[in-house]
Design a protein around this motif. Structure first.
Motif, PDB file in Angstrom:
ATOM      1  N   ASP A 138       2.958   8.741  -8.800  1.00 47.12           N
ATOM      2  CA  ASP A 138       1.591   8.745  -9.328  1.00 47.12           C
ATOM      3  C   ASP A 138       0.570   8.854  -8.199  1.00 47.12           C
ATOM      4  O   ASP A 138      -0.372   9.656  -8.262  1.00 47.12           O
ATOM      5  N   GLY A 139       0.759   8.069  -7.144  1.00 42.61           N
ATOM      6  CA  GLY A 139      -0.179   8.102  -6.021  1.00 42.61           C
ATOM      7  C   GLY A 139      -0.157   9.428  -5.286  1.00 42.61           C
ATOM      8  O   GLY A 139      -1.212   9.961  -4.910  1.00 42.61           O
ATOM      9  N   ARG A 178       4.919   1.228  -1.809  1.00 38.23           N
ATOM     10  CA  ARG A 178       5.247   2.636  -1.596  1.00 38.23           C
ATOM     11  C   ARG A 178       6.688   2.976  -1.959  1.00 38.23           C
ATOM     12  O   ARG A 178       7.024   4.140  -2.178  1.00 38.23           O
ATOM     13  N   ASP A 226       8.190   1.902  -4.616  1.00 37.49           N
ATOM     14  CA  ASP A 226       8.299   1.951  -6.075  1.00 37.49           C
ATOM     15  C   ASP A 226       8.110   3.407  -6.510  1.00 37.49           C
ATOM     16  O   ASP A 226       7.020   3.974  -6.327  1.00 37.49           O
ATOM     17  N   GLN A 270       4.908   4.175  -8.674  1.00 37.09           N
ATOM     18  CA  GLN A 270       3.654   4.171  -7.930  1.00 37.09           C
ATOM     19  C   GLN A 270       3.577   5.332  -6.946  1.00 37.09           C
ATOM     20  O   GLN A 270       2.512   5.941  -6.760  1.00 37.09           O
ATOM     21  N   SER A 271       4.699   5.644  -6.312  1.00 37.18           N
ATOM     22  CA  SER A 271       4.709   6.698  -5.294  1.00 37.18           C
ATOM     23  C   SER A 271       4.390   8.065  -5.893  1.00 37.18           C
ATOM     24  O   SER A 271       3.549   8.806  -5.371  1.00 37.18           O
ATOM     25  N   VAL A 294      -1.879   2.174  -4.305  1.00 34.70           N
ATOM     26  CA  VAL A 294      -0.422   1.990  -4.355  1.00 34.70           C
ATOM     27  C   VAL A 294      -0.070   0.748  -3.550  1.00 34.70           C
ATOM     28  O   VAL A 294      -0.229   0.723  -2.325  1.00 34.70           O
ATOM     29  N   SER A 295       0.418  -0.281  -4.233  1.00 38.10           N
ATOM     30  CA  SER A 295       0.746  -1.537  -3.558  1.00 38.10           C
ATOM     31  C   SER A 295       2.165  -1.544  -3.006  1.00 38.10           C
ATOM     32  O   SER A 295       2.452  -2.258  -2.041  1.00 38.10           O
TER      33      SER A 295
END
Length: 489
Positions: free
Chosen positions: A357-358, A349, A351, A354-355, A346-347
């Protein structure tokens, strides 16, 4: 002589009675006359017991792992006690369950009030106390006694026992009127109170306790009358055998403490969330969740979790705020630490894509890393605890649980051990040291409760839509209700 004549007359009457009984026995189908153990023996011969019930959160419903509910637990255990399988017909309301068991089936278990005036039925020993409770819409003047009911539009469920209590109260307060229907359930009543169709409703205490968190706009009023008793109903024509077997079964559960444990498990957790917090959750569910629901669904498809569980975890972490930041540096909708974000790729956090999914992949990783000896819900709850406190501290708590004589594979035992990580006498002996071990206990408890609410709303979505659509030919303001007028009208 008169005494002799009387004896002859009595003998003739007895003979006539015997002959009449013989005729009745010959003309009556077997279903309507069985010996004392008749229905019980029939159940054992056919190898299953047929039960009429209701589909409600307090009785029977389909949960995440299949059928569940307080009375379902009792029915399932009773079938096991008899050594037979179980078949259910859950398409009933209270009156139809009673009508059905008179004609077919072996018993009715549908949150039934014990009512010895019901024809052709016999009842089990009491299972649960049913305390009628008046509840009312938040914002109305407090309703704390019967005198405050004047002028209120009140609803209740016909045949549940609460209608009987209202009739008894009406004898003392002739001005009292209400609306009742056998076609509604508790959730519908509370929804109509919250929505303004009704001012108040009479339900049972345990029903309100389990439903109140879904209806924060409904207030507790006051207990109404004395408690009733919940019981199972059997056809009187089936003999006493099945009823007596049920009584022995229920008595055994009570003596062993199992019945009290089931009551506590199903009805004893309304304090899991502080009430104002529950109201905030419902507001966020309506206002925030729709924006991120598809993200949780996509993450669920990729990781095998229920999307509502991931959403519940997300709410516990951030209240579904994608920009949330804690003083310790965790950030985003799933509140990932910087090392965890890097591990999950996750580049950004902050977003939400991304958050979510991660966070879902991290929970899956934690669950997969647990020992194979941890199974079922225990495995899920420990993975959630590890999301909060870390795997190392969870393993320390498992070792403490084992040292205390508990089962390290049981969440119930590990839950008791986690808070001990805050005490020096315990954490000084562990590999990973001190942890705020009480937090993961509350963390998992809250997620489970949030998940229950989300599941309830998801199951009930169509029902709620129907509540706002009056059936053809039915009073749009009070659908399905019959009006019980005050006595003086």
């Amino acid at each position: 002589m008169p005494e002799f004549a009387n004896r002859i007359l009595l003998s003739r009457l007895r003979l006539a009675a015997i002959l009449l009984l013989g005729v009745v026995l010959c003309l009556t189908p077997y279903r309507h006359f069985k010996p004392v153990s008749g229905l019980l023996e029939e159940v054992r011969e056919r190898d299953f017991i047929s039960i009429h019930t209701r589909n409600t959160p307090t009785t029977y419903y389909e949960g995440r792992h299949g059928p569940t509910g307080f009375e379902y637990e009792l029915m399932r255990r009773f079938a096991e006690y008899l050594g037979v399988s179980l078949t259910l017909d859950a398409r009933h309301h209270i009156q139809s369950a009673l009508d059905a068991v008179r004609q077919e089936g072996d018993l009715a278990a549908a949150a039934l009030p014990l009512d010895l005036t019901q024809p052709d039925l016999i009842y089990s020993r009491p299972i649960l106390d049913l305390q009628p409770l008046l509840v009312y819409r938040r914002g109305l003047p407090p309703v704390k006694d019967p005198e405050a009911l004047a002028g209120l539009t009140i609803g209740t469920i016909r045949g549940s026992g609460t209608d009987r209590v209202l009739r008894e109260l009406q004898a003392e307060h002739p001005e009292l009127g209400w609306r009742e229907s056998s076609e509604v359930e508790v959730a519908e009543l509370l929804s109509q109170v919250e929505g303004g169709y009704l001012d108040a409703a009479v339900v049972f205490e345990h029903q309100f306790r389990i439903n109140r968190i879904f209806f924060p706009g409904v207030e507790r009023g006051f207990p109404l009358g004395k408690p009733l008793s919940m019981a199972w109903a059997f056809p009187a024509s089936g003999g006493l055998g099945l009823q007596q077997a049920a009584n022995r079964f229920l008595y055994g559960l009570k003596q062993a403490g199992v019945l009290d444990e089931l009551v506590a498990r199903h009805f004893g957790h309304d304090d899991y969330l502080e009430y104002v917090g529950a109201r905030v959750f419902i507001a966020h569910l309506n206002e925030r969740l729709p924006t991120y629901a598809e993200l949780f669904r996509e993450a669920a498809r990729n990781t095998g979790f229920d999307w509502k569980l991931l959403a519940a975890l997300g709410y516990q972490e951030s209240h579904w705020d994608p920009e949330a930041t804690s003083p310790t540096g965790v950030r985003g909708l799933m509140m990932l630490t910087l090392p965890t974000a890097g591990e999950m790729g996750v580049s950004d956090r902050l977003d939400p894509v991304q958050s979510v999914d991660g966070g879902a992949r991290y929970l899956r990783q934690l669950k997969d890393r647990l020992p194979e000896s941890i199974q079922g819900d225990d495995r899920l709850y420990m993975a959630m605890a590890a999301y909060n406190v870390g795997l190392g501290h969870l393993y320390d708590a498992r070792r403490i649980a084992e040292e205390l004589g508990g089962d390290p594979n049981s969440w119930e035992d590990v839950r008791e051990a986690l808070p001990l990580l805050q005490k020096r006498e315990w954490h000084s002996k562990t590999r990973h040291g001190y942890a705020r071990g009480g937090e993961p206990v509350i963390y998992v408890r809250n997620i489970r409760r949030y998940y229950e609410i989300l599941s309830y709303v998801d199951r009930s979505q169509q029902q709620y839509l129907q509540l706002n659509e009056a059936p053809n030919g039915v009073d749009e303001e009070f659908p399905l209700f019959d009006i019980i007028s005050p006595l003086h009208q």
